[in-house]
Design an enzyme around this catalytic site. Structure first.
Site, short mmCIF file in Angstrom:
data_model
loop_
_atom_site.label_atom_id
_atom_site.label_comp_id
_atom_site.label_asym_id
_atom_site.label_seq_id
_atom_site.Cartn_x
_atom_site.Cartn_y
_atom_site.Cartn_z
N ASP A 75 -7.12 4.14 -4.39
CA ASP A 75 -7.76 3.94 -3.08
C ASP A 75 -8.38 5.31 -2.76
O ASP A 75 -8.64 6.09 -3.70
CB ASP A 75 -6.73 3.49 -2.02
CG ASP A 75 -7.39 2.97 -0.74
OD1 ASP A 75 -7.85 1.82 -0.73
OD2 ASP A 75 -7.46 3.72 0.25
N LYS A 117 0.88 -1.18 0.00
CA LYS A 117 0.00 0.00 0.00
C LYS A 117 0.90 1.22 0.00
O LYS A 117 2.02 1.17 0.51
CB LYS A 117 -0.88 0.03 1.26
CG LYS A 117 -2.14 0.84 1.10
CD LYS A 117 -3.23 0.01 0.48
CE LYS A 117 -4.48 0.78 0.19
NZ LYS A 117 -5.58 -0.13 -0.17
P1 NDP Z 1 -13.03 7.43 -2.59
O1 NDP Z 1 -11.98 8.43 -2.37
O2 NDP Z 1 -13.58 7.21 -3.95
O3 NDP Z 1 -14.25 7.71 -1.62
C1 NDP Z 1 -14.07 7.76 -0.24
C2 NDP Z 1 -15.40 8.12 0.41
O4 NDP Z 1 -15.28 7.92 1.81
C3 NDP Z 1 -15.77 9.57 0.22
O5 NDP Z 1 -17.17 9.69 0.21
C4 NDP Z 1 -15.15 10.23 1.45
O6 NDP Z 1 -15.77 11.44 1.83
C5 NDP Z 1 -15.40 9.17 2.49
N1 NDP Z 1 -14.37 9.28 3.53
C6 NDP Z 1 -13.03 9.15 3.34
N2 NDP Z 1 -12.38 9.36 4.50
C7 NDP Z 1 -13.34 9.63 5.40
C8 NDP Z 1 -13.29 9.93 6.77
N3 NDP Z 1 -12.13 9.98 7.44
N4 NDP Z 1 -14.49 10.14 7.41
C9 NDP Z 1 -15.67 10.07 6.72
N5 NDP Z 1 -15.76 9.80 5.41
C10 NDP Z 1 -14.62 9.58 4.78
O7 NDP Z 1 -12.43 6.05 -2.02
P2 NDP Z 1 -12.90 4.55 -2.29
O8 NDP Z 1 -14.37 4.48 -2.49
O9 NDP Z 1 -12.00 3.97 -3.30
O10 NDP Z 1 -12.51 3.85 -0.91
C11 NDP Z 1 -13.43 3.70 0.18
C12 NDP Z 1 -12.96 2.57 1.08
O11 NDP Z 1 -12.91 1.35 0.32
C13 NDP Z 1 -11.56 2.73 1.68
O12 NDP Z 1 -11.54 2.13 2.94
C14 NDP Z 1 -10.68 1.92 0.72
O13 NDP Z 1 -9.50 1.51 1.34
C15 NDP Z 1 -11.61 0.76 0.44
N6 NDP Z 1 -11.34 -0.01 -0.77
C16 NDP Z 1 -11.21 0.59 -1.99
C17 NDP Z 1 -10.98 -0.17 -3.11
C18 NDP Z 1 -10.87 0.43 -4.47
O14 NDP Z 1 -10.67 -0.33 -5.43
N7 NDP Z 1 -11.02 1.73 -4.64
C19 NDP Z 1 -10.82 -1.63 -3.03
C20 NDP Z 1 -11.05 -2.18 -1.71
C21 NDP Z 1 -11.28 -1.37 -0.65
P3 NDP Z 1 -14.99 12.85 1.67
O15 NDP Z 1 -15.09 13.18 0.22
O16 NDP Z 1 -15.71 13.79 2.56
O17 NDP Z 1 -13.57 12.60 2.12
O1 2IT Z 2 -7.85 -1.85 -0.80
C1 2IT Z 2 -7.77 -2.32 -1.96
O2 2IT Z 2 -7.87 -3.53 -2.17
C2 2IT Z 2 -7.58 -1.38 -3.07
N1 2IT Z 2 -7.54 -0.17 -2.84
C3 2IT Z 2 -7.40 -1.90 -4.46
C4 2IT Z 2 -5.99 -2.34 -4.69
C5 2IT Z 2 -5.63 -2.72 -6.11
O3 2IT Z 2 -4.44 -2.95 -6.32
O4 2IT Z 2 -6.51 -2.79 -6.98
#
Ligand code: NDP
Ligand code: 2IT
Length: 463
Positions: free
Chosen positions: A177, A137
């Protein structure tokens, strides 16, 4: 219990306690990392008891120490001509079963301990996908919020100017992420290509015309919902008509809602760090199209949803021990924002209001107290490292397509994603049963993810 077996159990439990207390001393100030490791090592006790080779060969001690940590300065110039300095990181945790793989997070809360927790979880998740990927990461404390496209571009170029020397299609393959979506991936890839003078699959989540895969944007959200379907099927239930709570409004939340709508469920909520919206009529396809435009193109706030659709309400985020989003009566919950967003009190509220299933789109969104409450109430609880593995799984499929110089269709990728989520579910349940904890997805995911990587480490000797 047989006396010898009991002695062995106590010895293992004591040795895990020693590893944890050493780890606390050496990593004080990294609470999220310690939280993630504590949960995993505790559930590995039975497997370490059954196979002494893991203790003898110090596999747990090696698991909790990253193979390599890279920290670097990123200097860039903002729109006022001022020089800004941020910190960049890549934590290369484990490469026993494949090249390092994992996302990049740009958020002001990023520091080494947060990325170590995420990299640690990634090792188990990637192992569960059935594909050959190690765990990593990275990211930065850079805050993309409120920055112009030019500022984000200059930051991304500065970040990649250092990171490029540490990554490669067979070495380490980053992705998105929090705070890193298709725009940032484009800037990062463009800079890598410029410096390395090579067009390779060094990053996943790329655009569809330059080496990206169909379904990668959708994969995490779709995968979580496929996993939830599998969990519900064990109780002869499905998602049709189920009222669903979703937190976050980014990549994972958006495509979780899309798949829930497809399957006839009723998503009720979305959130961001300012608060949450509740739409009593359910978020339908047209409303979701509005959310995608609002969040991905205009980069607006979710509160605007309630202005656009007046039957919906917006509630500001509080700062207490509970988040009112998790008190909305519902059948299923999909935390998809960030770590530790479901507290013990929140979990109690979920249970009290009838939630039967929690599938984690985010990484470690539920606190240990919350997990305990959900599990003791017999809620179907799918931990992130299993439930949200679809994102990195399709990243793995993107890597394969890049190496083969071909592109699979949407149907082909979606079909593989479904199969992978089903395989993860089967393997996690089988591991839980093998260790006499049927239905315990936490134990099952930790053990199934661990064994494959641990055995690879043993076969590769002292690495
Ligand atoms: P994005 O940046 O697209 O969206 C994040 C969302 O979560 C936004 O709505 C943001 O709001 C909110 N958020 C972030 N930090 C906080 C906080 N501290 N408190 C409240 N709300 C918060 O990210 P993703 O959708 O990609 O990721 C969301 C989660 O999913 C994370 O935990 C990530 O690690 C996990 N994940 C992502 C993957 C991927 O492929 N993208 C794969 C697997 C897991 P705001 O705009 O106000 O910050
Ligand atoms: O938390 C996760 O699994 C991700 N943000 C996606 C990682 C990836 O390499 O696609």
């Amino acid at each position: 219990m047989h006396n010898g077996v009991h002695k062995e159990a106590t010895a293992v439990s004591n040795s895990i306690k020693t590893i944890l207390s050493d780890l606390e001393t050496r990593n004080s100030g990294q609470p999220e990392f310690l939280q993630a490791v504590r949960e995993v090592l505790t559930s590995l006790e039975p497997v370490v008891e059954r196979f002494p080779k893991y203790s003898e060969m110090k596999v747990l001690e090696r698991f909790v120490e990253p193979e390599r940590v890279i920290m670097f300065r990123v200097s860039w110039v903002d729109d006022d001509g001022e020089i800004q300095v941020n910190r960049g990181y890549r934590v290369q945790m484990n490469s026993a079963i494949g090249p390092y793989k994992g996302g990049l997070r740009f958020h002001p809360s990023v520091y080494l301990g947060l990325l170590k927790f995420l990299a640690f979880e990634q090792v188990f998740k990637n192992s569960l996908t059935t594909l050959p990927m190690g765990g990593a990461k990275g990211g930065s404390d850079f805050d993309p919020k409120g920055k112009s496209d030019g500022e984000v571009r200059r930051f991304c170029q500065g970040f990649m100017t250092e990171l490029y020397r540490h990554i490669g299609q067979f070495t380490d393959v980053p992705a998105g992420d929090i705070g890193v979506g298709s725009r940032e991936i484009g800037f990062l890839f463009g800079q890598y290509k410029r410096i390395a003078n090579q067009f390779t699959g060094v990053i996943t989540g790329k655009g569809i015309n330059w080496g990206g895969s169909e379904i990668r944007p959708e994969a995490t959200g779709y995968g979580v919902v496929y996993f939830a379907e599998e969990m519900l099927a064990t109780r002869s239930e499905d998602l049709a008509g189920k009222r669903c709570l979703v937190s976050g409004s980014g990549n994972v939340a958006q495509y979780t809602v899309e798949k829930l709508i497809d399957l006839g469920a009723k998503p009720l909520t979305l959130s961001d760090s300012d608060g949450f919206i509740l739409d009593p009529d359910g978020i339908d396809a047209d409303k979701l199209a509005y959310v995608l435009e609002l969040k991905n193109l205009r980069r607006g706030r979710i509160s605007e949803y309630a202005e656009r659709f007046p039957r919906a309400s917006f509630t500001s985020a509080g700062h207490g021990a509970s988040n009112p989003l998790w008190s909305v009566p519902a059948d299923c919950a999909f935390p998809s924002a960030t770590q530790n967003e479901v507290s013990g009190v929140d979990a109690q509220n979920l249970v009290a209001n009838g939630v039967q299933l929690v599938a984690e789109g985010a990484n470690m969104p539920t606190t240990p107290e919350g997990v305990e409450r959900l599990m003791s109430a017999k809620v179907l609880y799918g931990p992130g490292k299993a439930a949200n593995a679809g994102g990195v799984a399709v990243s793995g499929l993107e890597m394969t397509q890049d190496i083969e110089h071909l592109s699979w269709t949407r149907e082909q990728v979606d079909d593989r994603l479904r199969h992978i989520m089903r395989a993860i579910h089967t393997n996690v349940r089988a591991a839980a049963e093998e260790y006499d904890r049927p239905g315990d997805y936490v134990l099952g995911a930790n053990i199934a993810g661990f064994v494959k990587v641990a055995d690879a480490m043993l076969e590769q000797s002292t690495v």
